[in-house]
Design an enzyme around this catalytic site. Structure first.
Site, PDB file in Angstrom:
ATOM      1  CG  LEU A 107     -34.216  -4.765  -4.053  1.00  0.00           C
ATOM      2  CD1 LEU A 107     -33.477  -5.237  -2.833  1.00  0.00           C
ATOM      3  CD2 LEU A 107     -35.608  -4.275  -3.707  1.00  0.00           C
ATOM      4  CG  ASP A 108     -34.604  -8.048  -6.150  1.00  0.00           C
ATOM      5  OD1 ASP A 108     -33.960  -8.508  -5.197  1.00  0.00           O
ATOM      6  OD2 ASP A 108     -35.830  -7.859  -6.107  1.00  0.00           O
ATOM      7  CD  GLN A 109     -32.267  -4.801 -11.574  1.00  0.00           C
ATOM      8  OE1 GLN A 109     -31.677  -5.110 -12.596  1.00  0.00           O
ATOM      9  NE2 GLN A 109     -33.561  -4.998 -11.422  1.00  0.00           N
TER      10      GLN A 109
END
Lengths: 288, 288, 288, 288
Positions: free
Chosen positions: B231-233
């Site tokens: 996530l978000d990476q």
């Protein structure tokens, strides 16, 4: 110093937000004969929050009237609103000490701006844990001291640095690559400004340009903040960024980043010297 | 479509860096009769790194010659350098599906830009987990579907969304406030662009504007990235920031941030549609 | 409207700079029972210049007390300092008319922001010299009128537009490609905001993107200003720029420039609606 | 100098746009055994315009092979396409002379960056029409000469300056407040970079910060450009701006503007030194 500066002061106030504060402060100043030249306020909430105020004013014979002014304000205004406050006279030139390691860009930016009249302070000395920058500093006519720091001597080193820095109003870490000792930090609380070479809270800790490179960010930044016991977590004063792309090597990120660092640090220091910053918990109120 | 667009293509190449690649590609195109209109390259190291190339060219009768072009390039050039590559014809209009929840600013920016000719694609449908934005979308003549998602139906929901999105080349999460299911992410790998409402890697996770407010940052930002299981990476495509100060409430940070989000997302989507992005591990190479 | 908004007002003051103004205004408000929520001031000189002030305050039963408030302030404060001043109640929603020609980006930005609650006003109508944008406007539920303008009918056309616009507090030229007639400009003095598609004073007049292209500038910009009889010379409210390079065609400059235009215009209109702007000769004081 | 730098060169090419140029240049370099490390191109039109190219490459034994390389390229490639072209070896360190008057910020920025390895050149001397900056310059170990200029001695003065500057590849006007004599400009055509303290073409001529103040602009800028006979009208290399507001005095505009000036000038000089700029009539192509 011209008469304007000699007679200029700033009143910095923090208290609970209540009706009538502007009226109370401006009435006080009016009846003292002062002329308000700048007034900024900020409340954290529409009602019932914390209140912050910065008033700059001019008053004839300010220096001789300082004590009575302080006393009258304390009695007539500050007590009523339980204010935390201070009066700063522009004529009290602040004394600034700088800590630095080996890289010179942030240090030189401060020395250059100071030498051209852009930073209203006296730079009393530069302390480093290395010899490298002696010549650069002494060229500006500023004393340079070396205090090596390592695991074994840390407490003594900071005792020594503390002694050297006695009498200063502000310390600036111009890329000083040591983690300050806790006792030192406590003693100089909210009197030490650091420049961190990233857009905090991204990339805390070591080698932020390498971290930024590996993450593939499209902007790199720098952050000036007050130093607290919690590394890279103190109240942020100023930040800025520059656009980069995939083509930048770590060295090129660093080179561009250093330009951001020196501008961000110079702005933060200047605002501190101009009494524009009030710390509010882990944040800053900066009246520009 | 005018003749220029009909006969324009882009070749995107990734391989190990070796001497002669530019020569091999440009010779191939020259002998096919193509005219190179743009050429960008990037190598991760001075020598021995990974090599990336984007060539835009025009070639008469491109569409009928496509197959032979692909075959010849594969045999004569790509094999020799063990290239990962693809040929993208501008005339193959990409199909784009959008996922959205309740806030409309990022969605509307895409629909508006698309309706004015600023995004070279077909927007095939918008899928949401809420009814709220139906009218806004249908006003643009674009189909709108609702697929509710909750803990219990997650797998079915994404099977349904996957079916709806069949045939699309790109999915855009225009502030879709659900975490995609893992199987879905894998299937659409590097084909899903998300807009995150912070300057990543700062403020991952929920409520970044609240986090930014509490941290007291002086700039707020937005990040467009490809979606990965982490996530978000995922690889960052584009980022931008705006200056703020202590006086901004969380709502005001959000309001200003939404302007940044919509511009950053629109740029990222446009670059994807123009075949300007090559993913390199967890980073992107964006040829502008 | 919540109680806060219903009881919020702004006092805008211009006068000669003299000691005691802050004290006089804040005392007045204090004794009326008002709570000051924002206060900004500016003086053109350290002493003896022009003085500008904006105070935002909350006062119970504001609407019923409006008349007495105005009268008391006039008698007790304004006369003493020969102030030009006005009181603006947030509850008096401003009426805004928009003039537009064929390009829609600036218009749509205003309509979108307005529909999402981002512009505190009523948009009463859109008037154009062309039919093209009727559907776009009517989709927002806003009346659309066409008033063709040419050399022969100019005076009549602006008489007609003036009639249509009666009752509005502000007119916005959202890329209205006609030069207003002089009588109209005078009648609506400092009530018309225009967006010019260049960084004024560079590139006055027609085709600024073409001028920018030919000059080879490395930044393009936009300027929002009040309209005066002197074309493109009225007081500047807001400006911004974006970076470009040699590779931009005139069309690409225009496309990027339109993003700048719509943001700059939206900010300028918002500041006007929030009573943040005081005109000072050919310049503006914008309290942010 | 490490081997990479010793064997690195750049080929800068201008010609009519025709098919096959990339192929011809890259084939030539490939057959010479060179490795292309950067390649940028630009054409003014989709077809039939002017074409610009910058190729950076590495070639073993470059310095001893220089002459044969030049000759072979001229015969085999350049003639066929009627190219204007030059080969620049990174090992040919460019010689730079600086002209300055009394203000030091632009000068010092160049000297500081140079002393830290950020400007790949030799700064041979600084020439001024005043004594003021002698110490600042000599501290860096760089010769400082004074050549007073006035109406009477203008031609002689520039003859003298021309003699002093013999052998330099580039002259930089780091806030040199004299208008160069025409003969001098012609002799040093496209070899003189000036920093103008405004966002050109706004505010040509004297006192741009005063002009900006009076106009009430919301951004101030700086422009680096090549010097031509037409004052402030030469090809623009780089520009940048900073945000200001009504509260800035002329002095504050100047102070902030000087930060912009020094960054803009440093970038322009660096790009020139890295052979990134090709002049195209009254515009520049800057390959970054």
């Amino acid at each position: 110093m011209n008469m304007t500066t000699a007679n200029t002061a700033r009143l910095l106030i923090t208290c609970e937000d209540k009706p009538g504060i502007v009226q109370a402060v401006s009435s006080f100043l009016y009846h003292q004969g002062a002329n308000i030249t700048a007034l900024d306020q900020y409340a954290t909430e529409a009602q019932g929050g914390r209140y912050f105020m910065r008033v700059e004013f001019e008053l004839d014979h300010l220096q001789s009237r300082r004590e009575s002014l302080i006393q009258t304000f304390a009695t007539n205004v500050a007590e009523r609103y339980s204010m935390h406050w201070r009066l700063a006279l522009v004529s009290d030139i602040k004394k600034v000490g700088i800590l630095v390691s080996k890289v010179d860009h942030a240090l030189l930016e401060l020395l250059w701006r100071h030498s051209r009249g852009g930073l209203p302070c006296e730079i009393t000395q530069v302390v480093s844990n290395h010899e490298d920058l002696r010549e650069s500093v002494e060229n500006f006519g500023i004393p340079f001291y070396v205090v090596p720091v390592n695991k074994e001597n840390k407490r003594e080193a900071y005792t020594k640095i503390d002694e050297l820095m006695q009498g200063n109003d502000l310390l600036v870490l111009a890329r000083y690559m040591q983690i300050l000792d806790e006792e030192f930090v406590q003693k100089w609380e909210m009197k030490v400004i650091n420049i961190h070479h990233s857009f905090l809270p991204a990339f805390v800790g070591a080698n932020p340009y390498k971290q930024a490179y590996e993450k593939g960010v499209k902007l790199i930044g720098a952050t000036a903040h007050y130093v607290t016991a919690d590394l890279d977590q103190g109240p942020i004063i100023e930040q800025d960024v520059e656009r980069v792309n995939h083509d930048f090597t770590v060295d090129q990120l660093r080179e561009l980043g250093q330009d951001v660092e020196r501008n961000v640090l110079a702005r933060a220091v200047k605002w501190h010297l101009e009494d524009r910053i009030i710390v509010d918990g882990n944040k800053t109120v900066v009246f520009q």
